[in-house]
Design a protein around this motif. Structure first.
Motif: not given
Ligand SMILES: [Fe+2]
Ligand SMILES: [Fe+2]
Length: 283
Positions: A9-19
Motif C-alpha cells: 500500500t505504501i509502494r502504491e501511494t509512492m507511485l501515485t504522481a497526482d498530488p
C-alpha cells in the motif's frame, strides 16, 4: 485484518504522481494502518524514486529563479517552494515506513505513517493557500534534489534518520519562526498560521527521528552523539549552522550536546540571512 500488506500500500501511494490523489491515498493509508486493516508485511520493495507530476518543472538548485525578497511575488514563490518541500516530505515519510519498517518494528511504522499524514496535510494547506492567492502548485519551477538524501541513505536506517528528520526537518525549526514573522509583517495572517502549524508538527517529526535514532544506536552499542556526527559528515553535504532554535530543538530531543557534535564550525558569530526559509535544506 485482511491480507493487504502495509508495504504494498505504501509502494502504491509512492507511485501515485497526482498530488491530490497522493494526499488522499496517504490519509487513507495512515487511517487503515491505525485501525489495523493493513498487515505488518513487507512483501513489496520501495521504488528508487517516487512518481512525480508533470508540473512543477524540477530544476537543479543553481538553476532556480531568484525569489524577489520582500515582494508579494517573493512570498508566493516561497509558499510554492514550501508546498513542494511538503509534497516531497510525504514520500520521504512513506519511504521510511516502507523501507525500514520490517527491521524497525510496528512503532516505527506507526510514527512514520502518522508523519506522512501530517505532511499530506501540510501540503494540502499550502496548495489551498496558493489557490486562494491566485496561483497553484506547479505554477512555478521547483527544486530537484530533495530526494537525493533519501537515495544516499537508502542502505541504512541510521543514516536516513541522521539526515532526513534530524538535519533536514530540524532545519525548519530554526528558520520557520522568521518566515512566520515575515508573513505577519506583510499582513498575511493566514499563511503565517499555516506555517506556525507546520512548525509545531515538525517538532514531533524530529522527535520521532531522534527517538528511533537514539534507540538504534543504543541497540548497536554506539554513542548517538558520535554516530550522528559521523553520519552527518558522511552523508550531508550542506552546513549545519547556528543560530539554532534551542527550545524547539530541545523539545525534539536534540540537546546542545547533540548539536555541538554536528554544528559546522563558524567563522563569524552570525550567519547571513541569505539562506532563508524555503531554501533547499529544510523540509
Ligand atoms: Fe511538513
Ligand atoms: Fe515533517
Amino acid at each position: 485484518m485482511n491480507g493487504t500488506s502495509v508495504a504494498s500500500t505504501i509502494r502504491e501511494t509512492m507511485l501515485t504522481a497526482d498530488p491530490f490523489a497522493k494526499v488522499m491515498k496517504t490519509r487513507d493509508l495512515a487511517r487503515r494502518w491505525r485501525v489495523g486493516e493493513l498487515a505488518f508485511t513487507f512483501d513489496a520493495a520501495m521504488p528508487n524514486a517516487p512518481a512525480r507530476p508533470e508540473k512543477p518543472e524540477l530544476l537543479a538548485p543553481a538553476a532556480m529563479p531568484k525569489r524577489g525578497r520582500g515582494s508579494a511575488h517573493g512570498r508566493l514563490a516561497l509558499l510554492h517552494a514550501l508546498a513542494h518541500i511538503e509534497f516531497v516530505a510525504i514520500d520521504l515519510a512513506l519511504d521510511a515506513a516502507g523501507r525500514f519498517g520490517a527491521e524497525m518494528g510496528r512503532e516505527f511504522v506507526d510514527d512514520w505513517l502518522s508523519v506522512a499524514a501530517d505532511e499530506a496535510m501540510h501540503y494540502a494547506l499550502l496548495a489551498r493557500r496558493l489557490r486562494t492567492l491566485g496561483s497553484f502548485y506547479g505554477a512555478m519551477p521547483a527544486h530537484d534534489g530533495l530526494w537525493d538524501s533519501a537515495r544516499d541513505t537508502a542502505h541504512d536506517v541510521a543514516a536516513r534518520l541522521a539526515i532526513v528528520p534530524m538535519v533536514l526537518e530540524a532545519r525548519a525549526l530554526d528558520v520557520t519562526p522568521k518566515t512566520v514573522e515575515k508573513f505577519l509583517a506583510a499582513g498575511d495572517v493566514r499563511s503565517a498560521r499555516i506555517l506556525q502549524r507546520i512548525v509545531d508538527d515538525e517538532i514531533r517529526h524530529v522527535r520521532f527521528g531522534t527517538k528511533h535514532f537514539v534507540a538504534l544506536c543504543e541497540s548497536r552499542g554506539e554513542s548517538p552523539v558520535t554516530a550522528w556526527k559521523t553520519l552527518v559528515q558522511r552523508h550531508f553535504h550542506g552546513t549545519v549552522k547556528p543560530p539554532f532554535n534551542d527550545s524547539a530543538r530541545r523539545a525534539a530531543g536534540l540537546s546542545r550536546e547533540m548539536m555541538a557534535g554536528v554544528a559546522t564550525p563558524q567563522q563569524a558569530p552570525h550567519t547571513s540571512m541569505h539562506e532563508m526559509a524555503g531554501g533547499s535544506d529544510q523540509l
